[in-house]
Design a protein around this motif. Structure first.
Motif, PDB file in Angstrom:
ATOM      1  N   HIS A  35     -11.128 -12.102 -12.812  1.00  0.00           N
ATOM      2  CA  HIS A  35     -10.392 -11.497 -13.916  1.00  0.00           C
ATOM      3  C   HIS A  35      -8.926 -11.947 -13.923  1.00  0.00           C
ATOM      4  CE1 HIS A  35     -13.568  -8.781 -15.362  1.00  0.00           C
ATOM      5  NE2 HIS A  35     -13.946  -8.748 -14.101  1.00  0.00           N
ATOM      6  N   GLN A  36      -8.651 -13.024 -13.209  1.00  0.00           N
ATOM      7  CA  GLN A  36      -7.342 -13.683 -13.218  1.00  0.00           C
ATOM      8  C   GLN A  36      -6.216 -12.768 -12.731  1.00  0.00           C
ATOM      9  OE1 GLN A  36      -7.261 -15.085 -17.349  1.00  0.00           O
ATOM     10  NE2 GLN A  36      -8.006 -17.081 -16.664  1.00  0.00           N
ATOM     11  N   CYS A  37      -6.524 -11.932 -11.737  1.00  0.00           N
ATOM     12  CA  CYS A  37      -5.495 -11.066 -11.161  1.00  0.00           C
ATOM     13  C   CYS A  37      -4.584 -11.857 -10.226  1.00  0.00           C
ATOM     14  CB  CYS A  37      -6.132  -9.902 -10.414  1.00  0.00           C
ATOM     15  SG  CYS A  37      -6.981  -8.728 -11.489  1.00  0.00           S
ATOM     16  N   ASP A  38      -3.302 -11.549 -10.282  1.00  0.00           N
ATOM     17  CA  ASP A  38      -2.318 -12.168  -9.395  1.00  0.00           C
ATOM     18  C   ASP A  38      -2.114 -11.356  -8.125  1.00  0.00           C
ATOM     19  OD1 ASP A  38      -1.439 -14.232 -11.405  1.00  0.00           O
ATOM     20  OD2 ASP A  38      -0.853 -12.423 -12.494  1.00  0.00           O
ATOM     21  N   LEU A  39      -2.431 -10.064  -8.168  1.00  0.00           N
ATOM     22  CA  LEU A  39      -2.204  -9.155  -7.045  1.00  0.00           C
ATOM     23  C   LEU A  39      -3.359  -8.177  -6.956  1.00  0.00           C
ATOM     24  CD1 LEU A  39      -0.288  -7.751  -4.895  1.00  0.00           C
ATOM     25  CD2 LEU A  39       0.500  -6.323  -6.816  1.00  0.00           C
ATOM     26  N   LEU A  40      -3.815  -7.913  -5.728  1.00  0.00           N
ATOM     27  CA  LEU A  40      -4.870  -6.928  -5.477  1.00  0.00           C
ATOM     28  C   LEU A  40      -4.431  -6.025  -4.335  1.00  0.00           C
ATOM     29  CD1 LEU A  40      -7.736  -5.781  -5.817  1.00  0.00           C
ATOM     30  CD2 LEU A  40      -8.555  -7.618  -4.325  1.00  0.00           C
ATOM     31  N   VAL A  41      -4.445  -4.707  -4.564  1.00  0.00           N
ATOM     32  CA  VAL A  41      -3.996  -3.727  -3.575  1.00  0.00           C
ATOM     33  C   VAL A  41      -5.181  -2.863  -3.152  1.00  0.00           C
ATOM     34  CG1 VAL A  41      -2.422  -1.818  -3.096  1.00  0.00           C
ATOM     35  CG2 VAL A  41      -1.702  -3.680  -4.619  1.00  0.00           C
ATOM     36  N   PHE A  42      -5.389  -2.748  -1.821  1.00  0.00           N
ATOM     37  CA  PHE A  42      -6.456  -1.918  -1.257  1.00  0.00           C
ATOM     38  C   PHE A  42      -5.888  -0.587  -0.762  1.00  0.00           C
ATOM     39  CE2 PHE A  42      -8.428  -6.057  -1.121  1.00  0.00           C
ATOM     40  CZ  PHE A  42      -9.790  -5.807  -1.285  1.00  0.00           C
ATOM     41  N   PRO A  43      -6.763   0.415  -0.560  1.00  0.00           N
ATOM     42  CA  PRO A  43      -6.310   1.706  -0.018  1.00  0.00           C
ATOM     43  C   PRO A  43      -5.896   1.607   1.455  1.00  0.00           C
ATOM     44  CG  PRO A  43      -8.425   1.916  -1.149  1.00  0.00           C
ATOM     45  CD  PRO A  43      -8.169   0.449  -0.965  1.00  0.00           C
ATOM     46  N   GLU A  44      -5.368   2.705   1.980  1.00  0.00           N
ATOM     47  CA  GLU A  44      -4.926   2.720   3.369  1.00  0.00           C
ATOM     48  C   GLU A  44      -6.113   2.528   4.321  1.00  0.00           C
ATOM     49  OE1 GLU A  44      -3.033   6.545   3.873  1.00  0.00           O
ATOM     50  OE2 GLU A  44      -4.844   7.408   4.732  1.00  0.00           O
ATOM     51  N   LEU A  45      -5.839   1.853   5.431  1.00  0.00           N
ATOM     52  CA  LEU A  45      -6.822   1.610   6.493  1.00  0.00           C
ATOM     53  C   LEU A  45      -8.106   0.973   5.970  1.00  0.00           C
ATOM     54  CD1 LEU A  45      -6.394   4.941   8.523  1.00  0.00           C
ATOM     55  CD2 LEU A  45      -5.329   2.715   8.979  1.00  0.00           C
ATOM     56  N   SER A  46      -8.002   0.203   4.899  1.00  0.00           N
ATOM     57  CA  SER A  46      -9.200  -0.379   4.293  1.00  0.00           C
ATOM     58  C   SER A  46      -9.880  -1.383   5.213  1.00  0.00           C
ATOM     59  CB  SER A  46      -8.835  -1.063   2.962  1.00  0.00           C
ATOM     60  OG  SER A  46      -7.941  -2.146   3.158  1.00  0.00           O
ATOM     61  N   LEU A  47      -9.128  -2.039   6.092  1.00  0.00           N
ATOM     62  CA  LEU A  47      -9.710  -3.057   6.971  1.00  0.00           C
ATOM     63  C   LEU A  47     -10.136  -2.521   8.334  1.00  0.00           C
ATOM     64  CD1 LEU A  47      -7.420  -6.116   6.185  1.00  0.00           C
ATOM     65  CD2 LEU A  47      -9.915  -6.055   5.966  1.00  0.00           C
ATOM     66  N   ASP A  52     -12.344   7.593  14.992  1.00  0.00           N
ATOM     67  CA  ASP A  52     -12.930   8.916  15.201  1.00  0.00           C
ATOM     68  C   ASP A  52     -11.880   9.969  15.534  1.00  0.00           C
ATOM     69  OD1 ASP A  52     -15.528   7.990  14.708  1.00  0.00           O
ATOM     70  OD2 ASP A  52     -15.747   7.325  16.781  1.00  0.00           O
ATOM     71  N   THR A  53     -11.145   9.745  16.619  1.00  0.00           N
ATOM     72  CA  THR A  53     -10.115  10.705  17.031  1.00  0.00           C
ATOM     73  C   THR A  53      -8.724  10.081  17.041  1.00  0.00           C
ATOM     74  OG1 THR A  53     -10.525  10.169  19.365  1.00  0.00           O
ATOM     75  CG2 THR A  53     -11.738  12.028  18.421  1.00  0.00           C
ATOM     76  N   THR A  54      -8.654   8.766  17.174  1.00  0.00           N
ATOM     77  CA  THR A  54      -7.374   8.058  17.138  1.00  0.00           C
ATOM     78  C   THR A  54      -7.506   6.852  16.219  1.00  0.00           C
ATOM     79  OG1 THR A  54      -7.961   6.692  19.058  1.00  0.00           O
ATOM     80  CG2 THR A  54      -6.766   8.749  19.481  1.00  0.00           C
ATOM     81  N   LEU A  55      -6.380   6.353  15.757  1.00  0.00           N
ATOM     82  CA  LEU A  55      -6.404   5.174  14.902  1.00  0.00           C
ATOM     83  C   LEU A  55      -6.942   3.976  15.673  1.00  0.00           C
ATOM     84  CD1 LEU A  55      -2.954   5.480  13.088  1.00  0.00           C
ATOM     85  CD2 LEU A  55      -5.211   5.873  12.101  1.00  0.00           C
ATOM     86  N   PRO A  56      -7.768   3.142  15.054  1.00  0.00           N
ATOM     87  CA  PRO A  56      -8.325   1.976  15.744  1.00  0.00           C
ATOM     88  C   PRO A  56      -7.256   0.915  15.992  1.00  0.00           C
ATOM     89  CG  PRO A  56      -8.997   2.006  13.445  1.00  0.00           C
ATOM     90  CD  PRO A  56      -8.289   3.298  13.694  1.00  0.00           C
ATOM     91  N   PRO A  57      -7.524  -0.020  16.911  1.00  0.00           N
ATOM     92  CA  PRO A  57      -6.536  -1.067  17.211  1.00  0.00           C
ATOM     93  C   PRO A  57      -6.324  -1.994  16.025  1.00  0.00           C
ATOM     94  CG  PRO A  57      -8.612  -1.507  18.320  1.00  0.00           C
ATOM     95  CD  PRO A  57      -8.726  -0.138  17.755  1.00  0.00           C
TER      96      PRO A  57
END
Length: 216
Positions: A35-47, A52-57
């Motif tokens: 769709h010829q987008c120049d910029l794409l923004v993902f949500p937080e921690l998308s990758l 589970d109990t702590t943020l992953p590395p």
């Protein structure tokens, strides 16, 4: 640039496997490029997922290399959610993939990031500050979130006020639903319902227009 096409990926994480998230991000990137987008923004921690109990590395460059290659191939800038280690503490962060850079740039998430079309860096913004450090040339504030109904209502109200107060367009990528785009006057251009989709915005001399593109 006479026309600027941007998109928010409404992306629901299924697990905490970085490799599977990378593969799914590539699907969104290909669709945004179509769709010829120049910029794409993902949500937080998308990758990474939230852990589970702590943020992953934080993921390494090698794991994220396919995304960097895709941004070069499609000539699209991507902002994705990761974790970062800063001063011995792990926190939510943003990864910037630019088709003009061989480096993956990592930032703390903050409240969001302002950017200038074509630039190779982000300015991380604290929206609670008395005077956010917005670049006077910035034309968009991007907010990566993963919030449910109650916090979502607070977020959209705050982002709409921010757009109006600082005369800057605001793009919100939310993982669950309700991703949205406001123009420089704080007017809502487009808002998504639930589901995996692309929310797109296009700005030209007439102003902003928006659309919703389901991922089938």
């Amino acid at each position: 640039m006479s026309r600027w096409n941007i998109a928010a990926a409404q992306y629901v994480r299924q697990d905490d496997c970085v490799d599977s998230h990378v593969a799914h991000h590539l699907r969104f990137i290909a669709e945004a490029a179509r769709h010829q987008c120049d910029l794409l923004v993902f949500p937080e921690l998308s990758l990474t997922g939230p852990g589970d109990t702590t943020l992953p590395p934080p993921p390494g460059d090698r794991q994220l290399e396919p995304i960097l290659n895709a941004t070069r191939q499609h000539r699209i800038t991507v902002i994705a959610g990761i974790t970062v280690d800063k001063l011995g503490q792990r926190q939510k962060g943003l990864a910037l993939f630019s088709p003009c850079s061989d480096t993956i740039h990592r930032y703390p998430q903050g409240s969001g990031a302002s950017l200038i079309p074509g630039e190779k860096q982000l300015t991380i913004i604290d929206t609670d500050a008395d005077a956010p450090n917005l670049d006077p040339l910035a034309t968009l504030f991007a907010s990566s979130q993963d919030v449910g109904d109650n916090r979502w209502r607070q977020s959209i109200n705050a982002l709409q006020r921010f757009a109006h107060k600082y005369a800057i367009a605001v793009l919100m990528a939310n993982a669950r639903s309700g991703s949205a785009l406001w123009d420089e006057k704080g007017q809502l251009i487009v808002r998504a319902d639930k589901g995996e989709l692309l929310l797109t915005g296009s700005r030209d001399r007439r102003g902003w227009q928006g659309d919703i593109i389901p991922l089938g």
